[in-house]
Design a protein around this motif. Sequence first.
Motif, PDB file in Angstrom:
ATOM      1  N   SER A 193      -4.853   5.853  -2.973  1.00 12.00           N
ATOM      2  CA  SER A 193      -4.359   5.798  -4.350  1.00 12.00           C
ATOM      3  C   SER A 193      -5.504   5.825  -5.352  1.00 12.00           C
ATOM      4  O   SER A 193      -5.409   6.465  -6.403  1.00 12.00           O
ATOM      5  CB  SER A 193      -3.528   4.537  -4.560  1.00 12.00           C
ATOM      6  N   PHE A 240      -6.269  12.029  -2.427  1.00  7.99           N
ATOM      7  CA  PHE A 240      -5.423  10.973  -1.886  1.00  7.99           C
ATOM      8  C   PHE A 240      -5.671  10.789  -0.391  1.00  7.99           C
ATOM      9  O   PHE A 240      -5.775   9.659   0.105  1.00  7.99           O
ATOM     10  CB  PHE A 240      -3.955  11.301  -2.137  1.00  7.99           C
ATOM     11  N   SER A 287       1.416   6.094  -7.177  1.00  7.03           N
ATOM     12  CA  SER A 287       0.169   6.709  -7.646  1.00  7.03           C
ATOM     13  C   SER A 287       0.245   8.231  -7.572  1.00  7.03           C
ATOM     14  O   SER A 287      -0.202   8.937  -8.491  1.00  7.03           O
ATOM     15  CB  SER A 287      -1.013   6.198  -6.817  1.00  7.03           C
ATOM     16  N   THR A 336       0.829  -1.213   0.000  1.00  6.00           N
ATOM     17  CA  THR A 336       0.000   0.000   0.000  1.00  6.00           C
ATOM     18  C   THR A 336       0.858   1.256   0.000  1.00  6.00           C
ATOM     19  O   THR A 336       0.567   2.227  -0.713  1.00  6.00           O
ATOM     20  CB  THR A 336      -0.925   0.011   1.231  1.00  6.00           C
ATOM     21  N   VAL A 355       2.591   1.575  -3.507  1.00  9.30           N
ATOM     22  CA  VAL A 355       1.586   1.946  -4.509  1.00  9.30           C
ATOM     23  C   VAL A 355       1.130   3.388  -4.300  1.00  9.30           C
ATOM     24  O   VAL A 355       0.885   4.120  -5.263  1.00  9.30           O
ATOM     25  CB  VAL A 355       0.387   0.977  -4.456  1.00  9.30           C
ATOM     26  N   SER A 356       1.031   3.820  -3.057  1.00 12.37           N
ATOM     27  CA  SER A 356       0.623   5.203  -2.764  1.00 12.37           C
ATOM     28  C   SER A 356       1.621   6.204  -3.336  1.00 12.37           C
ATOM     29  O   SER A 356       1.233   7.193  -3.969  1.00 12.37           O
ATOM     30  CB  SER A 356       0.498   5.405  -1.253  1.00 12.37           C
TER      31      SER A 356
END
Length: 275
Positions: free
Chosen positions: A153, A148, A81, A74, A77-78
């Motif tokens: 994301s 966000f 993104s 996470t 990916v955050s």
Amino acid sequence: MVLIALLIALSVERLYHSPAFLHWSFFLERWQHWSAARLTNEKWESEPLQLVRLLVPALAVGFLVVLLDNLMVTFIVSILSLLLAMNCQPARKSYKAYLKAANRGDEQQVNEHQQALSEFAGHHQPKQLSDTLIWINYRQYIAVMFYFVLFGSFGALVYASLRYAEKQLINKQKSAKPWQQFMWFADWVPARLAGFGLLIVGHFSRAFPVWAKHCLNPQTDPDKLLFNVASKAEDSPQHPDDRTEHIACQLRLMRRQQVFWVCVIAALTLTGWVN
């Protein structure tokens, strides 16, 4: 985690030249071409299904994060993104070239770079360059930050997807009314929060009546609100013969607002409102 991911993404985006594949539009363009070649049925041309097709990549990322349910995944990916959604390298490059052209008095280059910035912002009508840069800064950074923080994301990429669709249709001089309506609703709350941020970091007493007036009118366009509030919140002296001073002052105002909202997110993180 939200605050750390945000700080890392902002730092990387500012300090390093991002390659083409670190733009969300890079992946959306390829997805649109690939899916259009395979979904030839006329029903996919309807506006609701076009929206679904556009949001599939963002939905896939959100589903992946939920499916894996791993803190490290996470977090990574955050950051990715945010980098994809915030990437402003083309506009930054055009802005620097504009300043150089303006300082040496090259009118042709000034107009070309101004047009490039306008296209990046998605404006289909001529606007002041300061307004164009305010809108770019808001849509590439401030709005993405808000979505966000609220939706992770998935929220950042959905906003970037809608922004991409509206911009592409406007720049191609096609009908973008449905996408403009989506973006009007998507920007309604963030633009008002961004306007409030401008009050805090700018001339509060002069800008507050303008902000309050627009906030009390739910039909006010988000861009109009930001432009009018920013023009009142900036209190720096200006010289008529300097074509870059006013623009630089407005940009500094928007950058101070970014710092303000990062501090707000940090405070919310410390109090447990944001994880």
